[in-house]
Design an enzyme around this catalytic site. Structure first.
Site, PDB file in Angstrom:
ATOM      1  N   GLY A   1       0.931  -1.112  -0.111  1.00  0.00           N
ATOM      2  CA  GLY A   1      -0.027  -0.131   0.088  1.00  0.00           C
ATOM      3  C   GLY A   1       0.762   1.122   0.015  1.00  0.00           C
TER       4      GLY A   1
ATOM      5  N   GLY B   1       2.652   3.888   1.368  1.00  0.00           N
ATOM      6  CA  GLY B   1       3.375   3.903   2.654  1.00  0.00           C
ATOM      7  C   GLY B   1       3.768   5.429   2.671  1.00  0.00           C
ATOM      8  NE  ARG B   2       8.595   6.791  -0.781  1.00  0.00           N
ATOM      9  CZ  ARG B   2       9.640   6.963  -1.254  1.00  0.00           C
ATOM     10  NH1 ARG B   2      10.229   8.038  -0.754  1.00  0.00           N
ATOM     11  NH2 ARG B   2      10.409   6.291  -2.117  1.00  0.00           N
TER      12      ARG B   2
ATOM     13  NE  ARG C   1       3.461   8.447  -9.137  1.00  0.00           N
ATOM     14  CZ  ARG C   1       3.919   7.221  -8.482  1.00  0.00           C
ATOM     15  NH1 ARG C   1       5.296   7.237  -8.679  1.00  0.00           N
ATOM     16  NH2 ARG C   1       3.617   6.530  -7.857  1.00  0.00           N
TER      17      ARG C   1
ATOM     18  NE  ARG D   1       0.132   1.061  -7.093  1.00  0.00           N
ATOM     19  CZ  ARG D   1       1.460   1.710  -6.697  1.00  0.00           C
ATOM     20  NH1 ARG D   1       2.622   1.246  -6.738  1.00  0.00           N
ATOM     21  NH2 ARG D   1       1.364   3.095  -6.416  1.00  0.00           N
TER      22      ARG D   1
ATOM     23  CG  ASP E   1       5.082  -3.306  -5.224  1.00  0.00           C
ATOM     24  OD1 ASP E   1       5.699  -4.398  -5.291  1.00  0.00           O
ATOM     25  OD2 ASP E   1       5.594  -2.122  -4.627  1.00  0.00           O
ATOM     26  CG  ASN E   2       7.322  -0.550  -7.990  1.00  0.00           C
ATOM     27  OD1 ASN E   2       6.496   0.089  -7.158  1.00  0.00           O
ATOM     28  ND2 ASN E   2       8.453  -0.814  -7.345  1.00  0.00           N
TER      29      ASN E   2
ATOM     30  CG  ASP F   1       6.840   3.642  -7.720  1.00  0.00           C
ATOM     31  OD1 ASP F   1       6.261   4.704  -7.632  1.00  0.00           O
ATOM     32  OD2 ASP F   1       6.517   2.624  -6.689  1.00  0.00           O
TER      33      ASP F   1
HETATM   34  P1  AMP Z   1       9.088   1.416  -3.598  1.00  0.00           P
HETATM   35  O1  AMP Z   1       9.727   0.364  -3.889  1.00  0.00           O
HETATM   36  O2  AMP Z   1       9.221   2.712  -3.605  1.00  0.00           O
HETATM   37  O3  AMP Z   1       7.960   1.113  -4.843  1.00  0.00           O
HETATM   38  O4  AMP Z   1       8.204   1.204  -2.314  1.00  0.00           O
HETATM   39  C1  AMP Z   1       7.384  -0.360  -1.799  1.00  0.00           C
HETATM   40  C2  AMP Z   1       6.680  -0.052  -0.572  1.00  0.00           C
HETATM   41  O5  AMP Z   1       7.548   0.576   0.572  1.00  0.00           O
HETATM   42  C3  AMP Z   1       5.479   0.899  -0.964  1.00  0.00           C
HETATM   43  O6  AMP Z   1       4.472   0.231  -0.167  1.00  0.00           O
HETATM   44  C4  AMP Z   1       5.799   2.042  -0.323  1.00  0.00           C
HETATM   45  O7  AMP Z   1       4.902   2.767   0.054  1.00  0.00           O
HETATM   46  C5  AMP Z   1       6.633   1.674   0.944  1.00  0.00           C
HETATM   47  N1  AMP Z   1       7.696   2.662   1.193  1.00  0.00           N
HETATM   48  C6  AMP Z   1       8.783   3.252   0.471  1.00  0.00           C
HETATM   49  N2  AMP Z   1       9.335   4.205   0.921  1.00  0.00           N
HETATM   50  C7  AMP Z   1       8.889   4.298   2.294  1.00  0.00           C
HETATM   51  C8  AMP Z   1       8.936   5.401   3.294  1.00  0.00           C
HETATM   52  N3  AMP Z   1       9.967   6.268   3.192  1.00  0.00           N
HETATM   53  N4  AMP Z   1       7.984   5.455   4.402  1.00  0.00           N
HETATM   54  C9  AMP Z   1       6.978   4.505   4.121  1.00  0.00           C
HETATM   55  N5  AMP Z   1       6.908   3.687   3.325  1.00  0.00           N
HETATM   56  C10 AMP Z   1       7.442   3.585   2.317  1.00  0.00           C
HETATM   57 MG    MG Z   2       6.255   1.334  -5.646  1.00  0.00          MG
END
Ligand code: AMP
Ligand code: MG
Length: 504
Positions: free
Chosen positions: A87, A89-90, A173, A180, A249-250, A259
């Site tokens: 989900g 997360g940020r 964005r 996804r 998820d990407n 991403d």
């Molecule tokens: P990503 O690899 O950037 O697509 O992120 C994978 C997962 O990690 C997703 O659920 C993001 O929301 C979460 N995520 C990445 N960076 C952070 C962060 N700094 N704080 C909280 N969740 C994060």
């Molecule tokens: Mg991602």
């Protein structure tokens, strides 16, 4: 007039697939980047997005009228291991706008603070990685490759703690959607088939409206997603793009690149090129990307099977598995077709001919580049000069690395023979053929050392190198000599040591 004419179908139609949530307040919003061209394309009302008011919106401090911020739920296979609950997360989806051409687009914040999906993360983002998403995303867009796009980056005035404290930022964005493969996996993992069906019909309405309500739409949808991904990955491969973190998820349903974390462009051609610091096994290496896309599509297929066949009806299950397998097995074929179509254009060939022969011609060319560690982008680009009777720049590129001149000469002769055959079928003066080649073989790509230099300056408060680099990346096919500094590969030692980072 509100800045965004929001119409939020995701919030309305998919309860259970998100958590309504507010962005974090930040101390000192400052607009670092605003994509005016994209804002115009989206039909936004610019007056409300200028100056301090715009900075407050793009940092997440002020919600634009009509926004219904929410964190989307999704699952995902990360490096092959399944996480049922990832989900946003940020990130937060603010809502959707319909642009003047009728295309619906998500508007989302990234780096806007913790959410129920943050797990151990701080929900924040740093200036460097968010501006990196601008540079690479706009480069991809200019290269004609489907992509989510950055609308704005606002500095927050706070520090984000990573391996050291960095200035914080929020990215805004735009995306055809943020659906996804992992969005579908979320409901399958929860065993929520009714919601999975709602999600499917939502995705179809948004991305494949011609399939809406049709019998057999589940597998037709799978095929449509697979065909979009085949086109997309072929385009990545033909510009040397390495996504770096092709977790499920990407991978989008829309067929847009999403991403821009550890992604980077390959310099010297080698299929096993990896830049991501955490990709130890090379799962997401350049040459593995088509295979990984297929693997991800098989995960999408798994989520659709229970919608088509009752698990207790063995015959029905077998039928739908066979149908899904046929789609997944179609992927390499669609990919190969898209790849070769792109490669023919890159070679200056207009008329189609024998696929296998042309495939061998391309393979021999790539083998030459690999054996002699030649820059992928420049080698293709300089073929246009050869087509105009000027082989010297290509010879110079092979330069010191030139261990096998005879092999290059032999290949050039084969290619010239193929060009002559093509010219007989579709006559074109050499200068025009060269111009056509320069429209598909970029001169300027985001060179890793240039990107890093621009981001380092921006992190220290100097945005000028970022803006000049961005301007160069926005015209990748131009032969303007002013672009020459942006077309130079990094010293090989620098590239060999180059590492990129996820989610930083
Ligand atoms: P990503 O690899 O950037 O697509 O992120 C994978 C997962 O990690 C997703 O659920 C993001 O929301 C979460 N995520 C990445 N960076 C952070 C962060 N700094 N704080 C909280 N969740 C994060
Ligand atoms: Mg991602």
């Amino acid at each position: 007039m509100p800045a965004f004419a929001f119409d939020n179908t995701y919030a309305r139609e998919l309860p259970g697939l998100y958590t309504a949530w507010q962005p974090a307040r930040v101390p000192a919003p400052q607009l670092l980047y605003f994509n005016a061209a994209l804002a115009a394309e989206l039909g936004l009302e610019l007056a409300a997005l200028q100056g301090e008011a715009g900075a407050a919106v793009f940092a997440g401090n002020v919600l634009p009228e009509g926004a219904e911020p929410l964190a989307q739920a999704y699952a995902g296979h990360q490096f092959g291991g399944f996480s049922p609950r990832l989900g946003d997360g940020r990130a937060l989806l603010l809502g959707e706008v319909v642009d003047p051409r009728g295309q619906r687009r998500d508007i989302a914040l990234k780096g806007s603070g913790r959410t129920p999906y943050s797990r151990g993360g701080d929900g924040k983002a740093a200036v460097g990685p968010m501006l990196r998403e601008v540079l690479i995303g706009e480069a991809m867009h200019a290269l004609g490759i489907p992509t989510t796009r950055a609308l704005a980056v606002a500095a927050t005035g706070e520090r984000v703690l990573r391996e050291r404290p960095w200035p914080g930022a929020v990215l805004t964005r735009a995306a055809a959607s943020h659906l996804r493969v992992g969005t579908f996996q979320f409901f399958l993992a929860e065993g929520e088939l009714v919601k999975l069906r709602q999600l499917l019909d939502y995705a179809i309405a948004r991305h494949d409206p011609a399939l809406a309500g049709t019998p057999g739409r589940e597998m037709a949808f799978l095929r449509a997603v697979a065909q979009r991904q085949a086109q997309l990955i072929a385009q990545w491969m033909n510009v040397g793009f390495i996504h770096g973190v092709m977790n499920t998820d990407n991978m989008t349903i829309s067929g847009e690149t999403i991403d821009y974390g550890p992604c980077a462009f390959m310099e010297a051609y080698s299929p096993d090129t990896v830049f991501s610091s955490i990709d130890h096994g090379g799962r997401y290496a350049y040459g593995n990307q088509p295979g990984i896309a297929r693997w991800n599509l098989a995960r999408l297929a798994e989520t659709l099977l229970p919608l088509v066949a009752d698990e207790n009806d063995e015959a029905a299950v077998q039928r739908v598995v066979a149908e899904a397998t046929a789609v997944i097995d179609g992927f390499p074929v669609w990919y190969a077709q898209a790849l070769l179509q792109g490669q023919r254009a890159k070679l200056g060939l207009l008329a189609t001919a024998d696929d296998e022969e042309d495939g061998r011609l391309v393979d021999a060319w790539l083998a030459l580049l690999q054996n002699q560690a030649v820059d992928f982008t420049l080698a293709w680009r300089l073929l246009a000069d050869v087509a105009e009777g000027q082989p010297e720049p290509l010879f110079a590129l092979f330069g010191d690395l030139f261990r096998d001149r005879a092999a290059l000469d032999a290949w050039l002769q084969q290619w010239q023979a193929r060009l002559a055959q093509d010219n007989a079928a579709s006559p074109l003066p050499p200068a025009e053929r060269a111009a056509a080649m320069r429209r598909v073989n970029p001169w300027v790509i985001p060179r890793n050392h240039q990107v890093e230099a621009a981001l380092a300056a921006a992190t220290d408060g100097d945005m000028a190198p970022f803006h000049t680099l961005l301007a160069a990346l926005q015209r990748p096919f131009d032969s303007d000599p002013a672009l020459a500094p942006y077309a130079v590969p990094a010293p090989p030692a620098e590239t060999a040591a180059y590492q990129t980072f996820c989610g930083t």
